[in-house]
Design an enzyme around this catalytic site. Structure first.
Site, PDB file in Angstrom:
ATOM      1  N   LYS A 192       0.860  -1.187   0.000  1.00 12.60           N
ATOM      2  CA  LYS A 192       0.000   0.000   0.000  1.00 12.60           C
ATOM      3  C   LYS A 192       0.895   1.236   0.000  1.00 12.60           C
ATOM      4  O   LYS A 192       1.485   1.580   1.020  1.00 12.60           O
ATOM      5  CB  LYS A 192      -0.921   0.037   1.225  1.00 12.60           C
ATOM      6  CG  LYS A 192      -2.029   1.057   1.011  1.00 12.60           C
ATOM      7  CD  LYS A 192      -2.392   1.828   2.240  1.00 12.60           C
ATOM      8  CE  LYS A 192      -1.702   3.138   2.446  1.00 12.60           C
ATOM      9  NZ  LYS A 192      -1.924   4.217   1.508  1.00 12.60           N
ATOM     10  N   SER A 246       4.578   7.376  10.372  1.00 10.89           N
ATOM     11  CA  SER A 246       4.577   8.102  11.641  1.00 10.89           C
ATOM     12  C   SER A 246       4.479   7.153  12.838  1.00 10.89           C
ATOM     13  O   SER A 246       3.966   6.031  12.730  1.00 10.89           O
ATOM     14  CB  SER A 246       3.394   9.071  11.670  1.00 10.89           C
ATOM     15  OG  SER A 246       2.194   8.340  11.563  1.00 10.89           O
ATOM     16  N   TYR A 256      -3.386  -3.753  15.684  1.00 17.00           N
ATOM     17  CA  TYR A 256      -4.033  -4.619  14.675  1.00 17.00           C
ATOM     18  C   TYR A 256      -3.445  -6.025  14.742  1.00 17.00           C
ATOM     19  O   TYR A 256      -4.165  -7.011  14.620  1.00 17.00           O
ATOM     20  CB  TYR A 256      -3.819  -4.079  13.255  1.00 17.00           C
ATOM     21  CG  TYR A 256      -4.323  -2.676  12.975  1.00 17.00           C
ATOM     22  CD1 TYR A 256      -5.474  -2.181  13.585  1.00 17.00           C
ATOM     23  CD2 TYR A 256      -3.654  -1.849  12.075  1.00 17.00           C
ATOM     24  CE1 TYR A 256      -5.938  -0.896  13.301  1.00 17.00           C
ATOM     25  CE2 TYR A 256      -4.103  -0.573  11.783  1.00 17.00           C
ATOM     26  CZ  TYR A 256      -5.238  -0.094  12.409  1.00 17.00           C
ATOM     27  OH  TYR A 256      -5.675   1.170  12.121  1.00 17.00           O
ATOM     28  N   GLU A 268       9.423   1.434  10.939  1.00 23.14           N
ATOM     29  CA  GLU A 268      10.419   2.508  10.788  1.00 23.14           C
ATOM     30  C   GLU A 268       9.649   3.812  10.961  1.00 23.14           C
ATOM     31  O   GLU A 268       8.810   4.144  10.128  1.00 23.14           O
ATOM     32  CB  GLU A 268      11.055   2.476   9.395  1.00 23.14           C
ATOM     33  CG  GLU A 268      11.837   1.221   9.073  1.00 23.14           C
ATOM     34  CD  GLU A 268      13.137   1.097   9.819  1.00 23.14           C
ATOM     35  OE1 GLU A 268      13.467   2.007  10.613  1.00 23.14           O
ATOM     36  OE2 GLU A 268      13.823   0.086   9.633  1.00 23.14           O
ATOM     37  N   CYS A 302      12.764  11.438   7.721  1.00 21.58           N
ATOM     38  CA  CYS A 302      12.721  10.872   9.079  1.00 21.58           C
ATOM     39  C   CYS A 302      14.048  11.059   9.802  1.00 21.58           C
ATOM     40  O   CYS A 302      14.081  11.182  11.019  1.00 21.58           O
ATOM     41  CB  CYS A 302      12.370   9.400   9.008  1.00 21.58           C
ATOM     42  SG  CYS A 302      13.490   8.493   7.944  1.00 21.58           S
ATOM     43  N   GLU A 401       8.465  16.286  16.208  1.00 22.22           N
ATOM     44  CA  GLU A 401       8.887  16.146  14.807  1.00 22.22           C
ATOM     45  C   GLU A 401       8.031  17.068  13.955  1.00 22.22           C
ATOM     46  O   GLU A 401       6.809  16.945  13.936  1.00 22.22           O
ATOM     47  CB  GLU A 401       8.712  14.698  14.341  1.00 22.22           C
ATOM     48  CG  GLU A 401       9.228  14.482  12.935  1.00 22.22           C
ATOM     49  CD  GLU A 401       8.951  13.083  12.386  1.00 22.22           C
ATOM     50  OE1 GLU A 401       7.834  12.584  12.576  1.00 22.22           O
ATOM     51  OE2 GLU A 401       9.856  12.518  11.755  1.00 22.22           O
TER      52      GLU A 401
HETATM   53  P1  NAP Z   1       1.817   8.300   7.978  1.00 21.44           P
HETATM   54  O1  NAP Z   1       0.736   9.270   8.015  1.00 21.44           O
HETATM   55  O2  NAP Z   1       2.032   7.421   9.158  1.00 21.44           O
HETATM   56  O3  NAP Z   1       1.569   7.423   6.698  1.00 21.44           O
HETATM   57  C1  NAP Z   1       2.401   6.340   6.351  1.00 21.44           C
HETATM   58  C2  NAP Z   1       1.569   5.289   5.658  1.00 21.44           C
HETATM   59  O4  NAP Z   1       0.618   4.756   6.584  1.00 21.44           O
HETATM   60  C3  NAP Z   1       0.772   5.830   4.480  1.00 21.44           C
HETATM   61  O5  NAP Z   1       0.772   4.869   3.457  1.00 21.44           O
HETATM   62  C4  NAP Z   1      -0.616   5.986   5.096  1.00 21.44           C
HETATM   63  O6  NAP Z   1      -1.646   5.941   4.157  1.00 21.44           O
HETATM   64  C5  NAP Z   1      -0.666   4.780   5.997  1.00 21.44           C
HETATM   65  N1  NAP Z   1      -1.704   4.833   7.035  1.00 21.44           N
HETATM   66  C6  NAP Z   1      -2.424   5.893   7.487  1.00 21.44           C
HETATM   67  N2  NAP Z   1      -3.295   5.502   8.434  1.00 21.44           N
HETATM   68  C7  NAP Z   1      -3.125   4.174   8.599  1.00 21.44           C
HETATM   69  C8  NAP Z   1      -3.702   3.201   9.447  1.00 21.44           C
HETATM   70  N3  NAP Z   1      -4.668   3.503  10.332  1.00 21.44           N
HETATM   71  N4  NAP Z   1      -3.271   1.920   9.362  1.00 21.44           N
HETATM   72  C9  NAP Z   1      -2.292   1.590   8.498  1.00 21.44           C
HETATM   73  N5  NAP Z   1      -1.731   2.459   7.650  1.00 21.44           N
HETATM   74  C10 NAP Z   1      -2.127   3.741   7.705  1.00 21.44           C
HETATM   75  O7  NAP Z   1       3.219   8.971   7.701  1.00 21.44           O
HETATM   76  P2  NAP Z   1       3.571   9.979   6.530  1.00 21.44           P
HETATM   77  O8  NAP Z   1       2.972  11.279   6.841  1.00 21.44           O
HETATM   78  O9  NAP Z   1       3.297   9.398   5.198  1.00 21.44           O
HETATM   79  O10 NAP Z   1       5.156  10.000   6.630  1.00 21.44           O
HETATM   80  C11 NAP Z   1       5.792  10.809   7.536  1.00 21.44           C
HETATM   81  C12 NAP Z   1       6.257  10.013   8.742  1.00 21.44           C
HETATM   82  O11 NAP Z   1       7.007   8.877   8.329  1.00 21.44           O
HETATM   83  C13 NAP Z   1       7.184  10.823   9.596  1.00 21.44           C
HETATM   84  O12 NAP Z   1       6.894  10.615  10.957  1.00 21.44           O
HETATM   85  C14 NAP Z   1       8.557  10.249   9.271  1.00 21.44           C
HETATM   86  O13 NAP Z   1       9.505  10.437  10.261  1.00 21.44           O
HETATM   87  C15 NAP Z   1       8.254   8.827   9.018  1.00 21.44           C
HETATM   88  N6  NAP Z   1       9.289   8.197   8.181  1.00 21.44           N
HETATM   89  C16 NAP Z   1      10.133   7.290   8.753  1.00 21.44           C
HETATM   90  C17 NAP Z   1      11.137   6.690   7.993  1.00 21.44           C
HETATM   91  C18 NAP Z   1      12.067   5.683   8.600  1.00 21.44           C
HETATM   92  O14 NAP Z   1      12.726   4.970   7.861  1.00 21.44           O
HETATM   93  N7  NAP Z   1      12.157   5.575   9.915  1.00 21.44           N
HETATM   94  C19 NAP Z   1      11.273   7.031   6.639  1.00 21.44           C
HETATM   95  C20 NAP Z   1      10.390   7.960   6.091  1.00 21.44           C
HETATM   96  C21 NAP Z   1       9.394   8.533   6.880  1.00 21.44           C
HETATM   97  P3  NAP Z   1      -2.207   7.304   3.473  1.00 21.44           P
HETATM   98  O15 NAP Z   1      -1.097   7.848   2.673  1.00 21.44           O
HETATM   99  O16 NAP Z   1      -3.301   6.831   2.618  1.00 21.44           O
HETATM  100  O17 NAP Z   1      -2.647   8.166   4.605  1.00 21.44           O
END
Ligand code: NAP
Ligand code: MG
Length: 499
Positions: A192, A246, A256, A268, A302, A401
């Site tokens: 996804k 996040s 889940y 991650e 991140c 963050e």
């Molecule tokens: P996010 O809102 O957590 O979204 C990540 C993914 O999760 C998206 O595909 C999102 O879908 C999906 N998602 C949303 N709600 C969900 C749920 N209830 N159950 C399962 N999946 C769900 O994060 P983001 O805004 O895309 O990315 C930013 C965050 O990612 C930041 O906190 C950053 O630090 C972190 N990050 C970490 C790394 C690492 O390697 N540690 C790398 C990159 C980013 P939708 O797009 O459809 O909402």
């Protein structure tokens, strides 16, 4: 990759792009079961790029069923390692041949500067898949030292059906970090992508199939995370979910799993990463690293070093040089090859970032660079590179963050205080440490609680080193290196008693 292209030539390439907009299930594109779609928006100008299939639980169930069938009949999971490698190397060839197209897709979908997509994201993504493909037939299994009456083999087997949930900040690269090792280990995948950035994932899935990765092994189901996430992560026939995103959504995934089949979950997550600059640091060397660390990918990273913890004796010199250096990164249209700072992903995220800037001002941070939305007439979500000086560790912008181009400079009076402040966070993803003293470098690199500590640089290391976080930045997961490969397999003991 050919990167001598001028702006006008890049525009011509964009005009030629063909968008894959449907779900990719069992080797074919198909509309969502409901027939619904959603718009993927270009963050640089607010226009609709394409309408993407808005999938729901029905589509997830179909993708999981075909992935399960593919896994059970062994078309990929039981393929001879050498043969699996050959197919993956063909996949790599196709990715190389289409690298510019993938780079353009990520640039327009995520607002990433084409400079970064061409020079970093896409070459890194392809190298990752190549590296894991090469590893397939070089890993040996083990025999335990149990004496002459038994043969005790310790073997690794693919886990089964692996769900993958991806973020929007490095669309193709985060996909590669996960599919490289997971495919190499023989799993079947249901991916996804982030809602905002599905175009490169759908194209990459098609290339995988053209390369000979069997139908049903690599499926991509686009749509809203709030709908697809629970459907995938609560599914009783999914054996593992690998997630980058996040921390708050990461917590949901653990729930889940607990509520369903205890599937393996690797996470991650976010970071509030420290850049520690000691009084003896080589400031001219610090400047470009501090710049990359704070502002690369608009701070939507991140591992962004969003806290610059610097000894007071060198702070003014560093800040002066850093501010001067920021002028060398032009902000503008991401398709202009000179642009180094593009728009933020979407208006709501820009509003969040601008709100943090207001909070920073109210709480007493001293704004010394940027702070405003710019290029409004473009229709894009552009925010200036922003620096706050004299930030206290208790302020909101020092703790949360922001995921945008906002750097908090926190002055300290000793090495010990610097390391203590670095560790005063619930996160622990990445850190950098600048000093000329190798004794201090060794000692403090151990003392900083983070999954990656880079000394006199800003770097996650290359593909040979694992990447993942301590504390609330992660949960078991490591991307990259042979550690990533291992985590997509289960360990099995086969104990044979000899007669
Ligand atoms: P996010 O809102 O957590 O979204 C990540 C993914 O999760 C998206 O595909 C999102 O879908 C999906 N998602 C949303 N709600 C969900 C749920 N209830 N159950 C399962 N999946 C769900 O994060 P983001 O805004 O895309 O990315 C930013 C965050 O990612 C930041 O906190 C950053 O630090 C972190 N990050 C970490 C790394 C690492 O390697 N540690 C790398 C990159 C980013 P939708 O797009 O459809 O909402
Ligand atoms: Mg988009």
């Amino acid at each position: 990759m050919n990167f001598t292209l001028k702006s006008s030539a890049i525009q011509a390439e964009v005009a030629k792009l063909r968008f894959r907009t449907k779900a990719f299930i069992n080797g074919k594109f198909s509309p969502s079961a409901s027939g619904k779609t959603y718009a993927s928006i270009n963050p640089a100008n607010g226009t609709t790029i394409a309408n993407i299939a808005a999938c729901d639980e029905t589509d997830i169930n179909r993708a999981v069923a075909v992935a399960r069938k593919a896994f059970e009949d062994g078309r990929w999971s039981q393929m001879k390692p050498g043969d699996r490698k050959t197919v993956m190397l063909k996949f790599v060839e196709l990715l190389e041949a289409n690298a510019m197209e993938i780079a353009l897709l990520d640039s327009i979908d995520a607002g990433k500067p084409i400079y970064d997509c061409v020079n970093i994201d896409i070459p890194d993504a392809i190298h990752c898949i190549h590296w894991h493909a090469e590893l397939i037939d070089k890993l040996y299994e083990r025999v335990a030292p149990c004496g002459p009456d038994t043969v005790a083999m310790i073997v690794r087997e693919p886990i089964g059906v692996v769900g993958m949930i991806l973020p929007w900040n490095f669309p193709a690269q985060m996909m590669a970090w996960k599919i490289g090792p997971a495919l190499a280990a023989g799993n079947s995948l249901v991916i996804k992508p982030a809602k905002q950035t599905s175009l490169s994932a759908l194209f990459i899935a098609e290339l995988a199939t053209v390369a000979g990765i069997p139908d049903g092994v690599l499926n991509v189901v686009p749509g809203a995370g709030s709908v697809l996430g629970p459907a995938l992560c609560r599914h009783m026939d999914v054996d593992m979910v690998a997630f980058t995103g996040s921390t708050s959504v990461g917590r949901d995934l653990l729930r889940y799993s607990a509520d369903s089949n205890l599937k393996r979950i690797i996470l991650e997550l976010g970071g509030k990463n420290p850049q520690v600059v000691l009084s003896d640091a080589d400031i001219d060397n610090v400047v470009p690293h501090a710049m990359n660390s704070a502002f690369w990918n608009m701070g939507e990273n991140c591992s962004s070093g969003s806290r610059l913890i610097v000894h007071r004796s060198v702070k003014n010199e560093l800040l002066k040089k850093l501010i001067k250096y920021t002028a060398t990164w032009p902000l503008g249209d991401p398709l202009n090859p000179k642009t180094r700072v593009g728009p933020l992903i979407e208006p709501s995220h820009m509003a969040t970032v601008l709100n943090y800037i207001e909070i920073g001002k109210k709480e007493g941070g001293k704004l010394v660079l940027g702070g405003k939305q710019v290029r409004q007439r473009s229709g894009g979500n552009f925010v200036e590179l922003t620096i706050f000086d004299e930030v206290k560790k208790s302020m909101t912008i020092a703790k949360e963050e922001i995921f945008g181009p906002v750097l908090a400079v926190i002055p300290v009076d000793s090495d010990e205080e610097a390391v203590a402040v670095a560790n005063e966070t619930n996160y622990g993803l990445a850190a950098s440490l600048h000093t000329r003293d190798m004794n201090k470098a060794h000692r403090y690199a151990r003392a900083i609680r983070a999954g990656v500590v880079s000394v006199n640089s800003f770097s996650e290391g290359d593909l040979t080193t694992p990447f993942g976080g301590f504390k609330e930045s992660g949960f078991f997961g490591r991307d990259k290196s042979s550690y990533a490969h291992e985590q997509y397999s289960e360990l099995k003991t086969i104990w044979m008693q000899l007669g």
